[in-house]
Write a protein that holds these residues in place. Structure first.
Motif, PDB file in Angstrom:
ATOM      1  N   LEU A   1      -4.239  -4.975  -2.329  1.00 48.08           N
ATOM      2  CA  LEU A   1      -4.841  -6.306  -2.221  1.00 48.08           C
ATOM      3  C   LEU A   1      -4.983  -6.933  -3.602  1.00 48.08           C
ATOM      4  O   LEU A   1      -4.705  -8.110  -3.808  1.00 48.08           O
ATOM      5  CB  LEU A   1      -6.211  -6.210  -1.543  1.00 48.08           C
ATOM      6  CG  LEU A   1      -6.196  -5.958  -0.034  1.00 48.08           C
ATOM      7  CD1 LEU A   1      -7.591  -5.640   0.465  1.00 48.08           C
ATOM      8  CD2 LEU A   1      -5.643  -7.160   0.708  1.00 48.08           C
TER       9      LEU A   1
ATOM     10  N   SER B   1       0.842  -1.198   0.000  1.00 52.52           N
ATOM     11  CA  SER B   1       0.000   0.000   0.000  1.00 52.52           C
ATOM     12  C   SER B   1       0.874   1.243   0.000  1.00 52.52           C
ATOM     13  O   SER B   1       0.578   2.225  -0.675  1.00 52.52           O
ATOM     14  CB  SER B   1      -0.917   0.043   1.224  1.00 52.52           C
ATOM     15  OG  SER B   1      -1.660  -1.123   1.347  1.00 52.52           O
TER      16      SER B   1
ATOM     17  N   VAL C   1      -4.860   0.722  -0.258  1.00 52.44           N
ATOM     18  CA  VAL C   1      -4.980  -0.609   0.350  1.00 52.44           C
ATOM     19  C   VAL C   1      -5.722  -1.549  -0.601  1.00 52.44           C
ATOM     20  O   VAL C   1      -5.318  -2.690  -0.818  1.00 52.44           O
ATOM     21  CB  VAL C   1      -5.712  -0.535   1.708  1.00 52.44           C
ATOM     22  CG1 VAL C   1      -5.908  -1.917   2.292  1.00 52.44           C
ATOM     23  CG2 VAL C   1      -4.953   0.345   2.683  1.00 52.44           C
TER      24      VAL C   1
ATOM     25  N   PHE D   1      -9.926 -11.520   7.142  1.00 52.86           N
ATOM     26  CA  PHE D   1     -10.273 -12.389   6.011  1.00 52.86           C
ATOM     27  C   PHE D   1      -9.131 -13.335   5.682  1.00 52.86           C
ATOM     28  O   PHE D   1      -9.352 -14.487   5.292  1.00 52.86           O
ATOM     29  CB  PHE D   1     -10.627 -11.559   4.775  1.00 52.86           C
ATOM     30  CG  PHE D   1     -11.868 -10.739   4.933  1.00 52.86           C
ATOM     31  CD1 PHE D   1     -11.914  -9.420   4.512  1.00 52.86           C
ATOM     32  CD2 PHE D   1     -13.014 -11.280   5.511  1.00 52.86           C
ATOM     33  CE1 PHE D   1     -13.064  -8.664   4.667  1.00 52.86           C
ATOM     34  CE2 PHE D   1     -14.171 -10.526   5.658  1.00 52.86           C
ATOM     35  CZ  PHE D   1     -14.189  -9.211   5.237  1.00 52.86           C
TER      36      PHE D   1
ATOM     37  N   VAL E   1     -13.880  -6.516   1.584  1.00 46.38           N
ATOM     38  CA  VAL E   1     -13.278  -5.389   2.293  1.00 46.38           C
ATOM     39  C   VAL E   1     -13.999  -4.098   1.936  1.00 46.38           C
ATOM     40  O   VAL E   1     -14.227  -3.248   2.796  1.00 46.38           O
ATOM     41  CB  VAL E   1     -11.767  -5.289   1.982  1.00 46.38           C
ATOM     42  CG1 VAL E   1     -11.186  -3.986   2.478  1.00 46.38           C
ATOM     43  CG2 VAL E   1     -11.021  -6.438   2.632  1.00 46.38           C
TER      44      VAL E   1
ATOM     45  N   SER F   1      -7.746   3.450   6.154  1.00 47.85           N
ATOM     46  CA  SER F   1      -6.865   2.428   5.603  1.00 47.85           C
ATOM     47  C   SER F   1      -6.544   1.394   6.676  1.00 47.85           C
ATOM     48  O   SER F   1      -6.481   0.196   6.405  1.00 47.85           O
ATOM     49  CB  SER F   1      -5.564   3.039   5.122  1.00 47.85           C
ATOM     50  OG  SER F   1      -5.806   4.225   4.434  1.00 47.85           O
TER      51      SER F   1
ATOM     52  N   ALA G   1       2.746   7.446   7.053  1.00 43.84           N
ATOM     53  CA  ALA G   1       1.491   7.548   7.803  1.00 43.84           C
ATOM     54  C   ALA G   1       0.438   6.662   7.172  1.00 43.84           C
ATOM     55  O   ALA G   1       0.473   6.385   5.970  1.00 43.84           O
ATOM     56  CB  ALA G   1       1.001   8.985   7.817  1.00 43.84           C
ATOM     57  N   CYS G   2      -0.468   6.220   8.004  1.00 43.00           N
ATOM     58  CA  CYS G   2      -1.565   5.389   7.511  1.00 43.00           C
ATOM     59  C   CYS G   2      -2.869   5.967   8.031  1.00 43.00           C
ATOM     60  O   CYS G   2      -3.065   6.116   9.231  1.00 43.00           O
ATOM     61  CB  CYS G   2      -1.372   3.961   8.015  1.00 43.00           C
ATOM     62  SG  CYS G   2      -2.627   2.828   7.421  1.00 43.00           S
TER      63      CYS G   2
ATOM     64  N   TYR H   1     -15.818  -1.583   4.394  1.00 44.59           N
ATOM     65  CA  TYR H   1     -15.456  -0.173   4.352  1.00 44.59           C
ATOM     66  C   TYR H   1     -16.715   0.702   4.326  1.00 44.59           C
ATOM     67  O   TYR H   1     -16.809   1.688   5.048  1.00 44.59           O
ATOM     68  CB  TYR H   1     -14.585   0.057   3.122  1.00 44.59           C
ATOM     69  CG  TYR H   1     -14.123   1.469   2.912  1.00 44.59           C
ATOM     70  CD1 TYR H   1     -14.137   2.038   1.639  1.00 44.59           C
ATOM     71  CD2 TYR H   1     -13.633   2.233   3.960  1.00 44.59           C
ATOM     72  CE1 TYR H   1     -13.686   3.319   1.425  1.00 44.59           C
ATOM     73  CE2 TYR H   1     -13.182   3.522   3.747  1.00 44.59           C
ATOM     74  CZ  TYR H   1     -13.210   4.064   2.477  1.00 44.59           C
ATOM     75  OH  TYR H   1     -12.774   5.330   2.266  1.00 44.59           O
TER      76      TYR H   1
ATOM     77  N   TYR I   1      -8.376   0.529   9.122  1.00 50.73           N
ATOM     78  CA  TYR I   1      -9.534  -0.337   9.276  1.00 50.73           C
ATOM     79  C   TYR I   1      -9.564  -1.391   8.172  1.00 50.73           C
ATOM     80  O   TYR I   1      -9.822  -2.574   8.426  1.00 50.73           O
ATOM     81  CB  TYR I   1     -10.821   0.502   9.251  1.00 50.73           C
ATOM     82  CG  TYR I   1     -12.064  -0.345   9.328  1.00 50.73           C
ATOM     83  CD1 TYR I   1     -12.848  -0.563   8.201  1.00 50.73           C
ATOM     84  CD2 TYR I   1     -12.425  -0.969  10.515  1.00 50.73           C
ATOM     85  CE1 TYR I   1     -13.969  -1.368   8.256  1.00 50.73           C
ATOM     86  CE2 TYR I   1     -13.547  -1.777  10.577  1.00 50.73           C
ATOM     87  CZ  TYR I   1     -14.316  -1.967   9.454  1.00 50.73           C
ATOM     88  OH  TYR I   1     -15.425  -2.773   9.510  1.00 50.73           O
ATOM     89  N   LEU I   2      -9.281  -0.977   6.945  1.00 46.34           N
ATOM     90  CA  LEU I   2      -9.296  -1.920   5.826  1.00 46.34           C
ATOM     91  C   LEU I   2      -8.246  -3.013   6.002  1.00 46.34           C
ATOM     92  O   LEU I   2      -8.512  -4.193   5.747  1.00 46.34           O
ATOM     93  CB  LEU I   2      -9.043  -1.184   4.509  1.00 46.34           C
ATOM     94  CG  LEU I   2     -10.157  -0.258   4.039  1.00 46.34           C
ATOM     95  CD1 LEU I   2      -9.811   0.322   2.683  1.00 46.34           C
ATOM     96  CD2 LEU I   2     -11.470  -0.997   3.948  1.00 46.34           C
TER      97      LEU I   2
ATOM     98  N   THR J   1       0.344   9.749   2.937  1.00 43.81           N
ATOM     99  CA  THR J   1      -0.483   8.946   3.836  1.00 43.81           C
ATOM    100  C   THR J   1      -1.198   7.863   3.055  1.00 43.81           C
ATOM    101  O   THR J   1      -1.807   8.142   2.021  1.00 43.81           O
ATOM    102  CB  THR J   1      -1.527   9.843   4.537  1.00 43.81           C
ATOM    103  OG1 THR J   1      -0.836  10.908   5.177  1.00 43.81           O
ATOM    104  CG2 THR J   1      -2.315   9.076   5.566  1.00 43.81           C
ATOM    105  N   ILE J   2      -1.129   6.662   3.559  1.00 44.77           N
ATOM    106  CA  ILE J   2      -1.794   5.547   2.889  1.00 44.77           C
ATOM    107  C   ILE J   2      -3.304   5.762   2.968  1.00 44.77           C
ATOM    108  O   ILE J   2      -3.868   5.916   4.056  1.00 44.77           O
ATOM    109  CB  ILE J   2      -1.434   4.206   3.564  1.00 44.77           C
ATOM    110  CG1 ILE J   2       0.063   3.940   3.431  1.00 44.77           C
ATOM    111  CG2 ILE J   2      -2.227   3.071   2.928  1.00 44.77           C
ATOM    112  CD1 ILE J   2       0.525   2.699   4.173  1.00 44.77           C
ATOM    113  N   ALA J   3      -3.928   5.774   1.801  1.00 45.48           N
ATOM    114  CA  ALA J   3      -5.372   5.972   1.767  1.00 45.48           C
ATOM    115  C   ALA J   3      -6.068   4.651   1.463  1.00 45.48           C
ATOM    116  O   ALA J   3      -5.445   3.670   1.075  1.00 45.48           O
ATOM    117  CB  ALA J   3      -5.725   7.002   0.702  1.00 45.48           C
ATOM    118  N   ALA J   4      -7.374   4.662   1.624  1.00 47.99           N
ATOM    119  CA  ALA J   4      -8.150   3.441   1.431  1.00 47.99           C
ATOM    120  C   ALA J   4      -7.932   2.832   0.050  1.00 47.99           C
ATOM    121  O   ALA J   4      -7.784   1.605  -0.075  1.00 47.99           O
ATOM    122  CB  ALA J   4      -9.632   3.735   1.666  1.00 47.99           C
TER     123      ALA J   4
END
Lengths: 166, 103
Positions: free
Chosen positions: A81, A60, A77, B47, A93, B37, B32-33, A97, B39-40, A71-74
């Motif tokens: 994956l 990520s 991630v 899983f 996921v 993210s 930074a996270c 989310y 949570y994911l 900053t790692i964003a959703a």
């Protein structure tokens, strides 16, 4: 968040891993009722989880850096994956989310719904608040003046008896 | 394929996010996270546990056992490409006949 981990004492950073009891519980929930998991297998799973977390986080982060972000964003991630061959997790996921975001907005919204339920606008609320303050002030002043009436000789607001008693 | 349903409130996780964050932070390259993210990643790990343990379970079933053992996990890790990263964590039983390092 609390870092309480039951009987094992303070954990050095090198030994950082997920809480055993929680992972054991998850394993129990995931396997059929009549199936057991050997102890060394459970501990192995803990290590596997650590590796997995590092793997996903690292991937990520790379995707994040490629986008010149810090900053790692959703979406990083999710892309990670996908990239690592875990696309079967992606839809699950994503659902999780969505649930999570709904929960966040609900929690934030809850503060305003309490006010909304009163059915008054903000101005009306301010006015009624000031009214309540004024009433409280009057009550306070009245209670202090009645105290001074009973204990001193100062002429009271009430005009009558002293004047007529000559 | 993924069948695990998180118990508890929707939008929550069973694994503690704060702990996952600390594990992520062990990697000094990560600046930074974001909390979403985090949570994911936490949920993805749940899983992952689910998938991995079920794969191991399938191998134990093949041998008609009621306990999932180390060797089942080793076979699961070897048989699935995505689990290649676990190669060092779950070394397959190294045969003494073929030592990898000859000195």
């Amino acid at each position: 968040m609390s870092d309480y981990e039951g009987s094992s004492g303070p954990v050095a950073d090198d030994d950082l891993s997920l809480p055993r009891a929680t992972v054991y519980k998850l394993i129990g929930e995931m396997l059929p009722q009549d199936i057991a998991c050997a102890k060394d297998t459970r501990d192995l799973l803990l290590d596997c989880c650590n590796e997995f977390i590092h793997l996903i986080a690292s991937e990520s982060n790379e995707i994040c850096e490629k986008e010149a972000k810090k900053t790692i964003a959703a979406e990083h991630v999710l892309a990670a994956l996908q990239e690592l061959g875990f696309e079967k997790y992606v839809s699950e996921v994503q659902d999780a989310y969505e649930e999570h975001r709904k929960q966040q907005t609900k929690d934030r919204g809850r503060k305003s719904t309490k006010l909304n339920k009163l059915g008054m606008s903000e101005e009306e609320l301010l006015r009624s608040q000031e009214l309540l303050f004024a009433q409280a002030r009057m009550r306070y002043q009245n209670s202090t003046t009645t105290q001074s009436q009973s204990s001193s000789d100062t002429p009271s607001m009430d005009p009558a008896p002293t004047n007529g008693a000559q | 394929m993924v069948r695990f349903e998180a118990q508890g409130a929707p939008g929550s996780s069973t694994l503690p996010a704060a702990r996952v964050r600390r594990i992520i932070k062990e990697d000094k390259d990560i600046f930074a996270c974001g909390s979403e993210s985090l949570y994911l990643i936490t949920r993805a790990t749940e899983f992952f546990i689910d998938s991995l343990i079920r794969e191991g379970y399938e191998f134990s079933r093949l041998e008609k056992r009621k306990t999932v053992q180390y060797k089942d996990m080793a076979k699961a890790a070897q048989s699935i490409e995505q689990y290649d990263f676990l190669g060092d964590i779950i070394p397959p039983n190294i045969s003494l006949k073929n030592p990898k390092n000859k000195q």
